[in-house]
Design a protein around this motif. Structure first.
Motif, PDB file in Angstrom:
ATOM      1  N   GLY A 390      19.655  32.453   4.222  1.00  0.00           N
ATOM      2  CA  GLY A 390      20.152  32.285   2.872  1.00  0.00           C
ATOM      3  C   GLY A 390      21.265  31.273   2.751  1.00  0.00           C
ATOM      4  O   GLY A 390      21.536  30.531   3.682  1.00  0.00           O
ATOM      5  N   LYS A 391      21.867  31.241   1.591  1.00  0.00           N
ATOM      6  CA  LYS A 391      22.906  30.254   1.314  1.00  0.00           C
ATOM      7  C   LYS A 391      24.217  30.592   2.010  1.00  0.00           C
ATOM      8  O   LYS A 391      24.513  31.738   2.274  1.00  0.00           O
ATOM      9  CB  LYS A 391      23.160  30.190  -0.198  1.00  0.00           C
ATOM     10  N   MET A 392      24.990  29.538   2.263  1.00  0.00           N
ATOM     11  CA  MET A 392      26.324  29.760   2.817  1.00  0.00           C
ATOM     12  C   MET A 392      27.274  30.120   1.688  1.00  0.00           C
ATOM     13  O   MET A 392      27.363  29.415   0.700  1.00  0.00           O
ATOM     14  CB  MET A 392      26.833  28.483   3.471  1.00  0.00           C
ATOM     15  N   LYS A 393      27.964  31.208   1.852  1.00  0.00           N
ATOM     16  CA  LYS A 393      28.979  31.563   0.872  1.00  0.00           C
ATOM     17  C   LYS A 393      30.231  32.004   1.607  1.00  0.00           C
ATOM     18  O   LYS A 393      30.208  32.984   2.354  1.00  0.00           O
ATOM     19  CB  LYS A 393      28.481  32.711  -0.013  1.00  0.00           C
ATOM     20  N   SER A 394      31.315  31.260   1.391  1.00  0.00           N
ATOM     21  CA  SER A 394      32.507  31.553   2.180  1.00  0.00           C
ATOM     22  C   SER A 394      33.017  32.962   1.923  1.00  0.00           C
ATOM     23  O   SER A 394      33.474  33.649   2.810  1.00  0.00           O
ATOM     24  CB  SER A 394      33.602  30.527   1.913  1.00  0.00           C
ATOM     25  N   ARG A 395      32.907  33.408   0.676  1.00  0.00           N
ATOM     26  CA  ARG A 395      33.463  34.722   0.362  1.00  0.00           C
ATOM     27  C   ARG A 395      32.654  35.845   0.977  1.00  0.00           C
ATOM     28  O   ARG A 395      33.154  36.927   1.199  1.00  0.00           O
ATOM     29  CB  ARG A 395      33.530  34.911  -1.149  1.00  0.00           C
ATOM     30  N   GLU A 396      31.375  35.555   1.252  1.00  0.00           N
ATOM     31  CA  GLU A 396      30.554  36.618   1.833  1.00  0.00           C
ATOM     32  C   GLU A 396      30.465  36.517   3.341  1.00  0.00           C
ATOM     33  O   GLU A 396      29.705  37.242   3.980  1.00  0.00           O
ATOM     34  CB  GLU A 396      29.151  36.586   1.199  1.00  0.00           C
ATOM     35  N   GLY A 397      31.223  35.587   3.870  1.00  0.00           N
ATOM     36  CA  GLY A 397      31.277  35.487   5.321  1.00  0.00           C
ATOM     37  C   GLY A 397      30.011  34.934   5.949  1.00  0.00           C
ATOM     38  O   GLY A 397      29.801  35.038   7.150  1.00  0.00           O
ATOM     39  N   THR A 398      29.137  34.307   5.155  1.00  0.00           N
ATOM     40  CA  THR A 398      27.910  33.760   5.725  1.00  0.00           C
ATOM     41  C   THR A 398      28.048  32.264   6.002  1.00  0.00           C
ATOM     42  O   THR A 398      27.094  31.535   5.944  1.00  0.00           O
ATOM     43  CB  THR A 398      26.705  33.980   4.789  1.00  0.00           C
ATOM     44  N   VAL A 399      29.278  31.806   6.276  1.00  0.00           N
ATOM     45  CA  VAL A 399      29.438  30.398   6.604  1.00  0.00           C
ATOM     46  C   VAL A 399      29.307  30.200   8.104  1.00  0.00           C
ATOM     47  O   VAL A 399      29.575  31.098   8.895  1.00  0.00           O
ATOM     48  CB  VAL A 399      30.815  29.851   6.182  1.00  0.00           C
ATOM     49  N   VAL A 400      28.895  28.989   8.455  1.00  0.00           N
ATOM     50  CA  VAL A 400      28.904  28.602   9.858  1.00  0.00           C
ATOM     51  C   VAL A 400      30.143  27.756  10.063  1.00  0.00           C
ATOM     52  O   VAL A 400      30.252  26.650   9.526  1.00  0.00           O
ATOM     53  CB  VAL A 400      27.635  27.809  10.211  1.00  0.00           C
ATOM     54  N   ASP A 401      31.091  28.277  10.793  1.00  0.00           N
ATOM     55  CA  ASP A 401      32.360  27.588  10.991  1.00  0.00           C
ATOM     56  C   ASP A 401      32.181  26.366  11.886  1.00  0.00           C
ATOM     57  O   ASP A 401      31.486  26.415  12.900  1.00  0.00           O
ATOM     58  CB  ASP A 401      33.356  28.554  11.620  1.00  0.00           C
ATOM     59  N   ALA A 402      32.833  25.255  11.508  1.00  0.00           N
ATOM     60  CA  ALA A 402      32.655  23.988  12.229  1.00  0.00           C
ATOM     61  C   ALA A 402      33.104  24.095  13.689  1.00  0.00           C
ATOM     62  O   ALA A 402      32.375  23.685  14.599  1.00  0.00           O
ATOM     63  CB  ALA A 402      33.423  22.880  11.521  1.00  0.00           C
ATOM     64  N   ASP A 403      34.277  24.654  13.916  1.00  0.00           N
ATOM     65  CA  ASP A 403      34.779  24.750  15.294  1.00  0.00           C
ATOM     66  C   ASP A 403      33.875  25.630  16.157  1.00  0.00           C
ATOM     67  O   ASP A 403      33.542  25.277  17.284  1.00  0.00           O
ATOM     68  CB  ASP A 403      36.197  25.346  15.304  1.00  0.00           C
TER      69      ASP A 403
END
Length: 592
Positions: A390-403
């Motif tokens: 699904g989509k990346m949503k920072s508030r839902e913690g579904t982001v892939v962090d760059a580092d």
RNA sequence: GGCCCCGUAGUUCAAUGGAUAGAAUAGAAGUUUCCUAAACUUUAGAUGCAAGUUCGAUUCUUGCCGGGGCUACCA
């Protein structure tokens, strides 16, 4: 002069001689010959029937005969339907290669441009979406530079607004004076955590108010933590010393964190612009626009621009309380940049395609304000990066962090490389550096090989693939050639600058052909703002070279001239692979 | 509703209006007494649907069907 130019000119002459007609060079459609036919260059002759008054086949034959007789590059030809397939003589190929060897890769100077990319908010760490943006912006900058343009790389930092105040409030409430140093955290992660904390508290306060009988919209407005953030923004706009100092301190932490990540990615900027510096200028410009009658004021004091004549809507430029919106500061930033760099002839904004409407409006407004350069502004728009779940949503913690992602791809290449066990002679530092090059190479190539305007479905497995159409495949070819060249030097193979062999294999001709295309590919990529053109080129070149490797012996070739030619060809290919990868921001290892 | 972008092998990507639509990956079968097998070879597999323009359409036009985005006094 390269083969295409000679052919085009000769074809043009042929038309003059055979049919007494003139033909502009642009009308000559030369294309690579398909593999199943003999030859390297194909002329499509269907459109010429009209001029020649003959059927395409006869026209093609006549042209072929003319070229064979009147040029020394065409050895022979064949005609299939209306396609004229030309076989270029080995001598001509060698001549092309000799020119490539002399060539220093300098392009004619072509003016100055500014490229914006990254442009993060200062309340959370960089994620996968930023990575596509950053790699794309960086690569396009490299490509434009290679095409002869002078590039200034900038980012606009969205350091102002309610979002950063939210982190500030949470830090004041719960931070107890903690700093990134005291927590051993990266500055942007540190701030990001407070932003998340804010959101959590906000939600629970809203829930409480709703339980107390309020409507949800009302509760959201009344949540104490939200009011605190709003209050803080007002104080910030009034430059309240305490708030301002806290704001500066917390942003400083974020910048430190960003810089660490940028460094790891291998990118940087020539100049930074801060929204906090440009929004006031934007407001002045908008007010000037009201005086000029370009914009209008509503009764409540808010300022608008009417774009309905241009097929767009009405757009807000200043709120009724006089404060700026996103558009306001972008107007200010654009103008400030032209003041700082009066000679740029183009501004390129690397921003996701969800903002296409915004930029259409921005450029139109700048045009209406009378800035002639507005028509040359370009929104380098790219598609979203979607995740399989699904989509990346920072508030839902579904982001892939760059580092995290970078660390992961490096770990993966480390594991894979150890398995292959080919790096025994490397020191631990050299080995780590290699894993970094390969991991980032895989990731950057994965994100850049796709046409920018298309969405990418990010597959974590495929992004670290090392085989097939990947960065490491191309890097491997470079390492392979590097190894070959070390051995060639040890054997004392002479590196000549000029060759006179008279027999080449098909693969060698193909490789010379591809090498000769590189400058043109760079121009294509620059014109289309598309690193994928370069990615495709580098991959094709590497693949073709691997075929040569498999099919001919290089160092043990008995014919000395041929041996030297193949070594020189290999060296040139390594050089071109390395610069092509460089245009993508990817490093080329000399062993792996 | 209006506007914008995208629909190509199971999957991920290519193809200035040109030939029998290329690659990679997953599948099947091979190649290491020789310069790095992260390679190479062989094999099977695709243009959402319908019209139009053209000598010729994946590409251009129109309609439809799918997917995504924008259409905030957020940034």
């Amino acid at each position: 002069m390269n083969i295409e130019q000679i052919l085009k000119e000769s074809i043009s002459n042929a038309f003059q001689q055979l049919y007494g007609a003139s033909l502009a060079e642009e009308e000559v459609a030369l294309q690579p010959t398909r593999k199943e036919f003999e030859g390297s260059h194909t002329l499509v002759c269907f459109p010429f029937s009209r001029i020649s008054k003959q059927n395409p086949e006869a026209t093609a034959t006549a042209l072929g005969e003319y070229l064979q007789q009147h040029t020394d590059v065409v050895d022979r030809f064949n005609v299939v339907k209306g396609f004229l397939n030309l076989v270029i003589s080995d001598k001509a190929w060698i001549a092309v290669f000799n020119v490539i060897l002399q060539n220093n890769g300098q392009m004619a100077k072509k003016g100055e441009v500014m490229v914006e990319y990254s442009s993060p908010n200062t309340n959370k760490p960089l994620h996968l979406g930023h990575m596509r943006n950053i790699f794309l912006g960086w690569s396009v900058s490299e490509i434009l530079e290679a095409s002869g343009q002078q590039v200034t790389r900038v980012q606009i930092i969205n350091d102002r607004g309610i979002h950063i105040c939210k982190s500030m409030v949470a830090w004041k409430r719960y931070g107890e004076g903690a700093t990134p140093e005291s927590e051993g955290a990266k500055g942007d992660k540190f701030i990001g955590n407070y932003y998340v904390r804010y959101d959590r508290e906000f939600k629970s306060e809203v829930a409480e108010l709703i339980a107390g009988g309020q409507e949800s919209a009302e509760a959201e407005r009344n949540a104490p933590i939200f009011k605190e953030a709003q209050d803080m923004l007002l104080k910030w706009e009034k430059k309240d010393p305490e708030v301002y100092a806290l704001w500066a301190k917390m942003n400083g932490w974020v910048y430190e964190g960003f810089n660490t990540t940028y460094k790891k990615m291998g990118v940087d900027f020539d100049k930074l612009y801060y929204e906090s510096d440009t929004y006031l200028l934007g407001r002045e410009e908008v007010l000037k626009g009201v005086e000029k009658g370009v914009f209008y004021k509503k009764d409540d004091g808010s300022v608008w621009v009417d774009l309905t004549d241009d097929g767009l809507d009405e757009k807000l430029l200043l709120r009724s309380d006089g404060t700026s919106v996103y558009m306001t500061q972008d107007i200010g930033t654009a103008i400030l940049r032209y003041k700082d760099h009066p000679n740029i002839n183009r501004q390129i904004y690397t921003v996701g395609n969800e903002q296409e409407y915004h930029f259409k409006v921005l450029f139109l407004i700048l045009d209406k304000l009378g800035y002639s350069w507005a028509r040359e502004c370009y929104h380098l728009s790219y598609g979203m990066v979607d995740l399989p779940f699904g989509k990346m949503k920072s508030r839902e913690g579904t982001v892939v962090d760059a580092d995290d992602l970078i660390d992961e791809v490096i770990a993966k290449t480390r594991e894979k490389t150890m398995e292959l066990g080919k790096i025994d002679e490397l020191s631990p530092e050299e080995a780590e550096n290699l894993y970094r090059m390969l991991g980032l190479g895989a990731l950057k190539y994965y994100l850049l090989r796709v046409d920018p305007k298309k969405r990418i479905l990010f597959n974590p497995e495929e992004s670290v693939d090392l085989q097939g159409n990947t960065g490491p495949f191309i890097q491997y070819t470079h390492a392979r050639i590097s190894s070959l060249l070390r051995k060639a030097d040890a054997l004392g193979v002479e590196r000549k600058q000029h060759f006179a062999c008279d027999k080449l294999t098909d693969i060698e001709k193909e490789l010379v052909y591809r090498l000769s295309e590189f400058p043109e590919r760079i121009q294509d990529a620059a014109r289309e703002f598309s690193p994928s053109v370069i990615a495709q080129y580098a991959y094709d070149l590497a693949r073709e070279y691997n075929k040569l490797w498999q099919n001919v012996i290089i160092l043990k070739e008995e014919d000395e001239t041929l041996r030297e030619f193949r070594v020189a060809l290999s060296a040139k290919i390594a050089e071109v692979i390395s610069s092509a990868l460089g245009l993508l921001g990817i490093e080329s290892p000399v062993r792996m």
